[in-house]
Scaffold this motif. Structure first.
Motif, PDB file in Angstrom:
ATOM      1  N   LEU A   7      -0.004   0.456 -10.638  1.00  0.00           N
ATOM      2  CA  LEU A   7       1.454   0.729 -10.639  1.00  0.00           C
ATOM      3  C   LEU A   7       1.467   2.329 -11.230  1.00  0.00           C
ATOM      4  O   LEU A   7       2.109   3.113 -10.825  1.00  0.00           O
ATOM      5  N   ARG A   8       0.562   2.667 -12.003  1.00  0.00           N
ATOM      6  CA  ARG A   8       0.245   4.085 -12.725  1.00  0.00           C
ATOM      7  C   ARG A   8      -0.192   5.105 -11.571  1.00  0.00           C
ATOM      8  O   ARG A   8       0.311   6.007 -11.512  1.00  0.00           O
ATOM      9  N   THR A   9      -1.201   4.393 -10.736  1.00  0.00           N
ATOM     10  CA  THR A   9      -1.694   5.301  -9.681  1.00  0.00           C
ATOM     11  C   THR A   9      -0.727   5.615  -8.777  1.00  0.00           C
ATOM     12  O   THR A   9      -0.615   6.768  -8.394  1.00  0.00           O
ATOM     13  N   LEU A  10      -0.039   4.660  -8.253  1.00  0.00           N
ATOM     14  CA  LEU A  10       1.052   4.915  -7.108  1.00  0.00           C
ATOM     15  C   LEU A  10       2.234   5.675  -7.916  1.00  0.00           C
ATOM     16  O   LEU A  10       2.803   6.499  -6.907  1.00  0.00           O
ATOM     17  N   ALA A  11       2.805   5.474  -9.033  1.00  0.00           N
ATOM     18  CA  ALA A  11       3.484   6.182  -9.802  1.00  0.00           C
ATOM     19  C   ALA A  11       2.910   7.770  -9.668  1.00  0.00           C
ATOM     20  O   ALA A  11       3.865   8.689  -9.504  1.00  0.00           O
ATOM     21  N   ARG A  12       1.753   7.987 -10.056  1.00  0.00           N
ATOM     22  CA  ARG A  12       1.355   9.364 -10.136  1.00  0.00           C
ATOM     23  C   ARG A  12       1.264  10.031  -8.735  1.00  0.00           C
ATOM     24  O   ARG A  12       1.617  11.209  -8.468  1.00  0.00           O
ATOM     25  N   ARG A  13       1.193   9.300  -7.628  1.00  0.00           N
ATOM     26  CA  ARG A  13       1.282   9.575  -6.290  1.00  0.00           C
ATOM     27  C   ARG A  13       2.562   9.637  -5.521  1.00  0.00           C
ATOM     28  O   ARG A  13       2.793   9.945  -4.378  1.00  0.00           O
ATOM     29  N   LYS A  14       3.613   9.288  -6.629  1.00  0.00           N
ATOM     30  CA  LYS A  14       4.967   9.506  -6.067  1.00  0.00           C
ATOM     31  C   LYS A  14       5.377   8.551  -4.980  1.00  0.00           C
ATOM     32  O   LYS A  14       6.191   8.595  -4.336  1.00  0.00           O
ATOM     33  N   VAL A  15       4.303   7.254  -4.755  1.00  0.00           N
ATOM     34  CA  VAL A  15       4.685   6.336  -3.863  1.00  0.00           C
ATOM     35  C   VAL A  15       5.857   5.392  -4.436  1.00  0.00           C
ATOM     36  O   VAL A  15       6.747   4.948  -3.899  1.00  0.00           O
ATOM     37  N   LEU A 206      -0.732  -3.682  -2.540  1.00  0.00           N
ATOM     38  CA  LEU A 206      -0.870  -2.179  -2.716  1.00  0.00           C
ATOM     39  C   LEU A 206      -2.138  -1.795  -3.515  1.00  0.00           C
ATOM     40  O   LEU A 206      -2.611  -0.452  -3.630  1.00  0.00           O
ATOM     41  N   GLY A 207      -3.114  -2.861  -3.853  1.00  0.00           N
ATOM     42  CA  GLY A 207      -4.209  -2.304  -4.618  1.00  0.00           C
ATOM     43  C   GLY A 207      -4.979  -1.755  -3.622  1.00  0.00           C
ATOM     44  O   GLY A 207      -5.737  -0.779  -4.137  1.00  0.00           O
ATOM     45  N   PRO A 208      -5.549  -1.836  -2.313  1.00  0.00           N
ATOM     46  CA  PRO A 208      -6.365  -0.922  -1.570  1.00  0.00           C
ATOM     47  C   PRO A 208      -5.767   0.416  -1.499  1.00  0.00           C
ATOM     48  O   PRO A 208      -6.801   1.517  -1.730  1.00  0.00           O
ATOM     49  N   LEU A 209      -4.559   0.476  -1.338  1.00  0.00           N
ATOM     50  CA  LEU A 209      -4.121   1.902  -1.367  1.00  0.00           C
ATOM     51  C   LEU A 209      -4.149   2.637  -2.863  1.00  0.00           C
ATOM     52  O   LEU A 209      -4.670   3.730  -2.759  1.00  0.00           O
ATOM     53  N   ALA A 210      -3.931   2.138  -3.854  1.00  0.00           N
ATOM     54  CA  ALA A 210      -4.322   2.643  -5.156  1.00  0.00           C
ATOM     55  C   ALA A 210      -5.671   2.823  -5.538  1.00  0.00           C
ATOM     56  O   ALA A 210      -5.909   4.124  -5.995  1.00  0.00           O
ATOM     57  N   THR A 211      -6.800   2.195  -4.788  1.00  0.00           N
ATOM     58  CA  THR A 211      -7.807   2.325  -5.218  1.00  0.00           C
ATOM     59  C   THR A 211      -8.357   3.828  -4.379  1.00  0.00           C
ATOM     60  O   THR A 211      -9.243   4.568  -4.990  1.00  0.00           O
ATOM     61  N   VAL A 212      -7.868   3.904  -3.279  1.00  0.00           N
ATOM     62  CA  VAL A 212      -8.423   5.103  -2.504  1.00  0.00           C
ATOM     63  C   VAL A 212      -7.666   6.256  -2.977  1.00  0.00           C
ATOM     64  O   VAL A 212      -8.362   7.247  -3.392  1.00  0.00           O
ATOM     65  N   VAL A 213      -6.099   6.407  -3.351  1.00  0.00           N
ATOM     66  CA  VAL A 213      -5.652   7.541  -3.803  1.00  0.00           C
ATOM     67  C   VAL A 213      -5.939   7.673  -5.229  1.00  0.00           C
ATOM     68  O   VAL A 213      -5.673   8.679  -5.752  1.00  0.00           O
ATOM     69  N   SER A 214      -6.634   6.945  -5.939  1.00  0.00           N
ATOM     70  CA  SER A 214      -7.075   7.088  -7.201  1.00  0.00           C
ATOM     71  C   SER A 214      -8.257   8.029  -7.266  1.00  0.00           C
ATOM     72  O   SER A 214      -8.318   8.958  -8.221  1.00  0.00           O
ATOM     73  N   ARG A 215      -9.167   8.339  -6.318  1.00  0.00           N
ATOM     74  CA  ARG A 215     -10.022   9.088  -6.010  1.00  0.00           C
ATOM     75  C   ARG A 215      -9.920  10.371  -5.119  1.00  0.00           C
ATOM     76  O   ARG A 215     -10.423  11.416  -5.317  1.00  0.00           O
ATOM     77  N   ILE A 216      -9.066  10.245  -4.195  1.00  0.00           N
ATOM     78  CA  ILE A 216      -8.721  11.076  -3.276  1.00  0.00           C
ATOM     79  C   ILE A 216      -7.025  11.376  -3.242  1.00  0.00           C
ATOM     80  O   ILE A 216      -6.172  10.380  -3.246  1.00  0.00           O
ATOM     81  N   PRO A 217      -6.571  12.668  -3.906  1.00  0.00           N
ATOM     82  CA  PRO A 217      -5.343  12.771  -4.156  1.00  0.00           C
ATOM     83  C   PRO A 217      -4.210  13.084  -3.214  1.00  0.00           C
ATOM     84  O   PRO A 217      -3.905  13.962  -2.818  1.00  0.00           O
ATOM     85  N   LEU A 218      -3.876  11.773  -2.692  1.00  0.00           N
ATOM     86  CA  LEU A 218      -2.949  11.968  -1.194  1.00  0.00           C
ATOM     87  C   LEU A 218      -1.715  11.291  -2.161  1.00  0.00           C
ATOM     88  O   LEU A 218      -1.548  10.529  -2.728  1.00  0.00           O
TER      89      LEU A 218
END
Length: 517
Positions: A7-15, A206-218
């Motif tokens: 949740l924190r990661t996807l909120a940061r990426r505006k998903v 949504l876990g795999p999405l969060a995993t990748v965008v936690s390291r690659i800022p998309l």
């Protein structure tokens, strides 16, 4: 995976942002009905942002709402006119285009399997794929008609140029989720023989999405230029990320550096997905073609040498991200710019939820700095090959087929393929380390190193080197450069100068073509 992290990661990426209630209901219903696979992510994005442009290629652009409609019509046509049903396998032999994406999604929507055929295969390999995968239908771009000469005439085939007719005359009735979810089959690279089909796993959330965008800022709404071929794991991953982010994906049918840079500029793309050799080609493009809008350049699919990473970032800034993975393991580690600056050549570190083990040939954990076999565990390991075989496991970790080591900071370095190791005079040598050193020479454009038979030492190293235009260096200078940086047994005794290295469609060097027949 920890829900709070997701949740924190996807909120940061505006998903995860608020929207009109009706649109959010459509978005969530699509995910509930169809899951988090390719088609479900598209339906979700169409429910949330139907007017957003989903795909741009050289011929047209299509919004998410239009994409949803076109895919439904094509799926209905494939079922009614071509008899495609749950579990059937449909081959796609296509260049990067909106049409390829639509065809892929239509097949998956029916609960069938879309087999992505490498466009760099030979005629005999295409025939082998058609037979081994048991294709019920082959969709192909007209430009690849000549590759079908060896395919049995009884295999139904359909040119993608004719799909527009099917879409226009077919009903737009909604599709019910099939009893068995559709899936994507990616072929292994096939550099050493007939390619095998690997069944890709659909994300469970949504876990795999969060995993990748936690390291690659998309971020949500990202405009992505995908130069990597969509039939390859990395190109497919970029498409999946784009859909999950409700972004816009820009495609060119074939990669040409100047055209790619022009498309990035025209479409204001902020991220680029490529394989490492494409970065080399981009650096050789005219200076006027540079793409200043890029904030993320993500590469995968083959080794990224330290010198290439440094040269690229010196020109484009610290925007480079290197994902190490495989068709079978998805991702293992991701290197971010500051890691590539501090330790050029690193594959980075595993993102959240991913585990790496370095094992000896006897299966014992290797200490820091010691080279061993790389095993990986995450939520997206492949489901096995379509021929019923699998890969070796260590507990719930899968073998990548590579060897590597971890440094004291926990960074992973990939030292080469298990089957590429050269034993010269009793010493183990990994060609990748020698390639990295030779690549440091400013005259060198690209290099490959491999073992060749030797009567005295069993094997010896040989290097094939392509120089930049107008540059010169002799074999003795190359050997002397390596001798001062690596052990004596790592110095290549044979040095050949070539105009270019033989590569497959995903940029990997085809080593068997280096040797004379």
């Amino acid at each position: 995976m920890d829900a709070g992290f997701v949740l924190r990661t996807l909120a940061r990426r505006k998903v995860l942002t608020p929207a009109a209630p009706a649109r959010m209901v459509r978005q969530l219903n699509a995910l509930r009905r169809w899951g988090f696979g390719l088609y479900g992510e598209m339906r979700s994005a169409a429910g949330r942002d139907p007017g957003r442009v989903a795909i741009i290629d050289e011929r047209r652009q299509v919004t998410y709402g239009e994409l949803d409609l076109r895919v439904r019509r094509l799926a209905n046509a494939l079922r009614a006119e071509r008899g495609i049903r749950v579990g059937d396998r449909v081959g796609l032999l296509c260049e990067n285009s909106a049409t390829m994406v639509e065809a892929m999604m239509a097949v998956v929507a029916l609960g069938a399997q879309a087999v992505l055929v490498n466009t760099g295969l030979g005629n005999a390999q295409v025939e082998t794929v058609a037979h081994d995968q048991g294709l019920q239908l082959l969709l192909h771009d007209e430009v690849f008609l000549g590759m079908l000469a060896a395919v049995p005439p009884n295999l139904p085939r359909l040119s993608t140029e004719r799909l527009e007719e099917l879409i226009h005359r077919s009903p737009s009735a909604d599709i019910s989720p099939p009893a068995q979810p559709g899936s994507i089959v990616v072929l292994t690279s096939g550099t050493t023989g007939a390619p095998k089909g690997a069944r890709r796993r659909n994300p469970a959330g949504l876990g795999p999405l969060a995993t990748v965008v936690s390291r690659i800022p998309l971020n949500a709404g990202e405009r992505m230029f995908v130069a990597a071929p969509l039939f390859h794991t990395w190109g497919l991953a970029a498409l999946q990320l784009c859909l999950a982010l409700r972004g816009t994906i820009a495609l060119n049918r074939r990669f040409a550096p100047a055209n790619a840079l022009a498309s990035i500029n025209v479409h204001q793309c902020t991220s680029l997905f490529a394989v490492p050799v494409m970065l080399q080609r981009i650096l050789e493009a005219p200076a006027v073609a540079k793409a200043p809008t890029l904030k993320v350049v993500a590469v995968s699919g083959s080794a990224l040498t330290g010198p290439l990473a440094t040269r690229f970032m010196d020109v484009y800034g610290d925007v480079l991200y290197n994902l190490y993975g495989s068709t079978e393991a998805s991702w293992a580690s991701i290197a971010i710019p500051k890691e590539l600056r501090a330790a050029p050549g690193t594959a980075g570190r595993p993102p959240r939820g991913t585990r790496i083990a370095i094992l000896s040939s006897a299966g014992a954990l290797q200490p820091t700095g010691m080279v061993g076999r790389i095993f990986v565990g995450n939520d997206m390991l492949f489901e096995g090959y379509t021929n019923g075989t699998g890969r070796e496991y260590y507990g719930d970790l899968i073998a990548t087929g590579d060897v590597g080591h971890l440094d004291p900071d926990g960074l992973l370095f990939v030292d080469g393929r298990e089957d590429d190791m050269v034993i010269s005079g009793g010493e183990n040598v990994y060609p990748v380390a020698v390639e990295d050193v030779i690549a440091e020479l400013p005259q060198v454009r690209e290099v490959a190193v491999a073992g060749v038979p030797d009567q005295e030492f069993g094997q010896r190293l040989a290097a094939w080197i392509a120089l930049h235009p107008g540059e010169a260096v002799d074999a003795d200078a190359v050997r002397e450069y390596v001798r001062h940086r690596l052990a004596r047994f790592s110095v290549p005794r044979d040095v050949y100068f070539v105009t270019a290295l033989p590569r497959n469609a995903t940029g990997k060097v085809v080593r068997r073509q280096l040797f004379p027949s």
